[in-house]
Design an enzyme around this catalytic site. Structure first.
Site: not given
Length: 474
Positions: A317, A390
């Protein structure tokens, strides 16, 4: 006698620093019990309990039906990702719940009058099941093992002429222990079909059962719902179309849904929480992701039954790097759980985990843990499959990546990896003097002490001073 030694969690995490798991270390406590007595049972949500604190991530390279089945059979739970059409996601939920045997297969069927011409007919299956109708709802009459077909001279021979005749099957609620018993009783059978509602839904092989038999087992059994089926979760988004997705999942028997968003404190998520709780009041909802008490408070007030904590802490991430928002995971878990515990809302420490020591820290600071290993759902590759919702970017013309695509070392079967990892966690809790996760949560508020580690201390705490070494976790 009181000793001035280490810091309380409250003091350590109120100094204005954003700490990762590696930044902090627990000071050991008193061991007054054997490691076998450490209890890892925990709460996933207000109403769902797990025998061990692991949840597999709703990522398209992590959790589909096979992983969800395995996690539930172990005593945890898997959350099936939403990066597929709603009907496909619902089918995966149904497949994961169709049997309590820990390994999911995709049985192939033929009729006695058929022939197998190519090895491709077996796909990945070790056998082909023979039913009178040639499908999953027909009466079982036998099976053909891939090895038997390979040794066959005339490949056009009808299956009825060389199949192993067998009418034996196991019920859908047969777990590993019972399946071992079936194979001991039926010494001549190499495969055991599993039947549910008059349909063959799975098949177990003797060789596979023997392999699983050699794996360590967790105490407590699988995660089973009120209907006797394994519990399975699924992810949904916060768009209008996700309400239809939810309908599919409800029909498939989903036990819990996760609102999958990188930043959960939004109007969209709050509205979706309220919708789900009003429309399906018996369905538990996990909200997130959050890293602050303010974010958590908004979602708790909206009605969530659990929270995911983490923003930019996963190894794939890049949210903190790209967007300049997030928080060190140790600080995030402690802060959010401090608030959530006041409302009886469990938290899941999502990301930042790379070893069993990190799990001990996550569990002691909060409530839960997830395995995520692997393509970032914020990577451009995943976004092209639909995960951009998302990150609230599905309506944007420009796609900004908040994750990367990478590779990790294969750690082997989750059915073997998780029990060994949980044993290491038990030993960590024993060193703290915590006989259960509840004890650890109580201790973090009172007697448990921590310190911040310098860079040199972190190096000293790992393997060092060797020219070469091999690191085997188990």
């Amino acid at each position: 006698m009181e000793f001035e030694d280490g810091y309380t969690a409250q003091k350590l995490f109120h100094q204005g620093y954003s700490y990762t798991y590696d930044d902090v270390i627990f000071l050991p406590g008193y061991i007054g019990f054997p490691v076998e007595q450490v209890d890892l049972s925990t709460k996933l949500t207000r109403n769902i309990s797990l025998n061990f604190p692991c949840v597999s991530s709703p990522m398209d390279t992590v959790t589909e039906s096979s992983m969800a089945r395995a996690m539930a059979a172990l005593g945890g739970i898997g959350i099936i990702h939403a990066n597929i059409p709603p009907s496909n996601q619902a089918s995966q939920v149904k497949a994961a719940k169709s049997s309590r045997f820990p390994v999911l297969s995709d049985p192939i069927f033929r009729s006695p009058s058929d022939s197998i011409i190519s090895l491709d007919d077996f796909a990945d299956a070790p056998c082909i099941l023979i039913t009178d109708s040639g499908d999953s709802r027909g009466k079982l009459v036998g099976y053909v093992a891939k090895s038997d077909w390979t040794n066959l001279t005339d490949k056009e021979t009808r299956l009825a002429d060389y199949m192993v005749k067998s009418f034996d099957f196991a019920p859908w609620d047969c777990d590993l222990a019972r399946m071992i018993g079936y194979f001991e009783e039926k010494a001549g059978n190499e495969f055991m079909p599993i039947v549910k509602g008059g349909e063959i839904v799975d098949v177990a092989g003797r060789e596979e059962v023997e392999r699983l038999r050699g794996y360590p087992r967790l105490v407590g059994g699988g995660s089973v719902g009120p209907d006797g089926e394994l519990m399975v979760g699924a992810a949904i988004g916060t768009r209008e179309a996700d309400k239809e997705r939810l309908q599919h999942l409800i029909k498939a028997g989903v036990n819990v849904v996760v609102l999958d968003s990188s930043q959960g404190n939004s109007l969209y998520q709050i509205d979706m929480i309220k919708y789900v709780k009003k429309t399906y009041p018996d369905l538990d909802v996990i909200g997130g992701n959050v890293v602050t008490m303010y974010q958590a408070d908004n979602l708790i007030k909206a009605g969530v039954d659990g929270l995911r904590v983490g923003m930019g802490s996963g190894s794939i991430c890049t949210t903190q790097e790209v967007c300049a928002v997030g928080r060190g995971q140790a600080t995030a878990v402690y802060k959010v759980s401090s608030l959530a515990s006041q409302y009886g809302v469990p938290v899941i420490a999502d990301g930042g985990i790379s070893n069993s020591g990190h799990i001990v820290k996550a569990l002691s600071l909060g409530d839960g843990h997830r395995l995520k290993k692997y393509r970032g759902m914020g990577s451009l590759e995943a976004m092209t499959k639909g995960s951009d919702a998302r990150y609230l970017g599905d309506t944007s013309k420009l796609k900004i990546a908040q994750g990367v695509v990478g590779a990790v070392a294969d750690k082997g079967s989750v059915l073997k990896f998780v029990p060994y990892t949980m044993q290491a966690v038990k030993q960590g809790l024993q060193d703290l003097g915590a006989q259960s996760l509840r004890d650890a949560h109580d201790m973090i508020k009172t007697t448990l002490r921590l310190e911040v580690r310098t860079g040199a201390a972190q190096i000293e705490g790992g393997v060092h001073g060797l020219v070469s070494f091999e690191k085997k976790p188990f």
